[in-house]
Motif scaffolding. Structure first.
Motif, mmCIF file in Angstrom:
data_model
loop_
_atom_site.group_PDB
_atom_site.id
_atom_site.type_symbol
_atom_site.label_atom_id
_atom_site.label_comp_id
_atom_site.label_asym_id
_atom_site.label_seq_id
_atom_site.Cartn_x
_atom_site.Cartn_y
_atom_site.Cartn_z
ATOM 1 N N ALA A 173 -4.484 -2.196 -8.148
ATOM 2 C CA ALA A 173 -5.412 -1.077 -8.227
ATOM 3 C C ALA A 173 -5.413 -0.486 -9.633
ATOM 4 O O ALA A 173 -4.397 -0.555 -10.347
ATOM 5 N N TYR A 223 -7.172 -8.868 -0.450
ATOM 6 C CA TYR A 223 -7.962 -7.853 -1.139
ATOM 7 C C TYR A 223 -7.290 -6.488 -1.036
ATOM 8 O O TYR A 223 -6.474 -6.252 -0.148
ATOM 9 N N THR A 230 -7.561 -3.577 0.164
ATOM 10 C CA THR A 230 -8.030 -2.685 1.208
ATOM 11 C C THR A 230 -7.062 -2.762 2.366
ATOM 12 O O THR A 230 -6.505 -3.815 2.643
ATOM 13 N N SER A 231 -6.853 -1.627 3.013
ATOM 14 C CA SER A 231 -5.884 -1.595 4.105
ATOM 15 C C SER A 231 -6.397 -2.276 5.367
ATOM 16 O O SER A 231 -5.614 -2.583 6.269
ATOM 17 N N SER A 281 0.852 -1.180 0.000
ATOM 18 C CA SER A 281 0.000 0.000 0.000
ATOM 19 C C SER A 281 0.886 1.227 0.000
ATOM 20 O O SER A 281 2.107 1.119 0.156
ATOM 21 N N GLU A 318 -5.328 9.675 1.846
ATOM 22 C CA GLU A 318 -5.603 8.414 2.516
ATOM 23 C C GLU A 318 -4.680 7.320 1.980
ATOM 24 O O GLU A 318 -4.200 7.382 0.851
ATOM 25 N N GLU A 328 -3.655 4.092 0.229
ATOM 26 C CA GLU A 328 -4.198 3.374 -0.929
ATOM 27 C C GLU A 328 -3.499 2.030 -1.053
ATOM 28 O O GLU A 328 -2.270 1.955 -1.079
ATOM 29 N N PHE A 329 -4.277 0.981 -1.153
ATOM 30 C CA PHE A 329 -3.695 -0.344 -1.328
ATOM 31 C C PHE A 329 -3.520 -0.580 -2.814
ATOM 32 O O PHE A 329 -4.488 -0.544 -3.562
#
Length: 124
Positions: free
Chosen positions: A61, A105, A107-108, A37, A44, A46-47
């Motif tokens: 991403a 996935y 998402t952090s 990430s 914010e 970002e993964f």
């Protein structure tokens, strides 16, 4: 105690390439899914990429798809992020993450372990 140590960050010009590495100790590496990430100042986290335990499945991403590639070498306990065609907006601190439950996935949330981060700066 699981430790993740990133390396490979630095300063590069627009269009250049860098390869980040993250070496893991304290746990069987092949039992961990891995990811990367990033967080830019004032933005914010970002993964950007994730890879399954075997390395057979990856996710990226949209912002980096086609430019960044995640891979792993289970014999070396290391995950890589090859970054090509870098842009100024890629400037951030990049963090390595690991999950013991097979989660990968973009998402952090839910990741179990994190590295300290490595700075990537892309000059225009």
């Amino acid at each position: 105690q699981v430790q993740l140590v990133e390396s490979g960050g630095g300063l590069v010009q627009t269009g250049g390439s860098l390869r980040l590495s993250c070496t893991v100790s304290g746990r069987t590496f092949s039992s961990l899914s891995m990811g990367w990430s990033r967080q830019a100042p004032g933005k914010e986290r970002e993964f950007v990429a994730a890879i399954s335990r075997s390395g057979g499945n990856t996710r990226a991403a949209d912002s980096v798809k086609g430019r960044f590639t995640i891979s792993r070498d289970n014999a070396k306990n290391t995950v890589y992020l090859q970054m090509n065609n870098l842009k100024p907006e890629d400037t951030a601190v990049y963090y390595c993450a690991a999950d013991a439950g097979g989660f990968y996935y973009l998402t952090s949330a839910n990741w179990d372990y994190w590295g300290q981060g490595t700075q990537v700066t892309v000059s225009s």
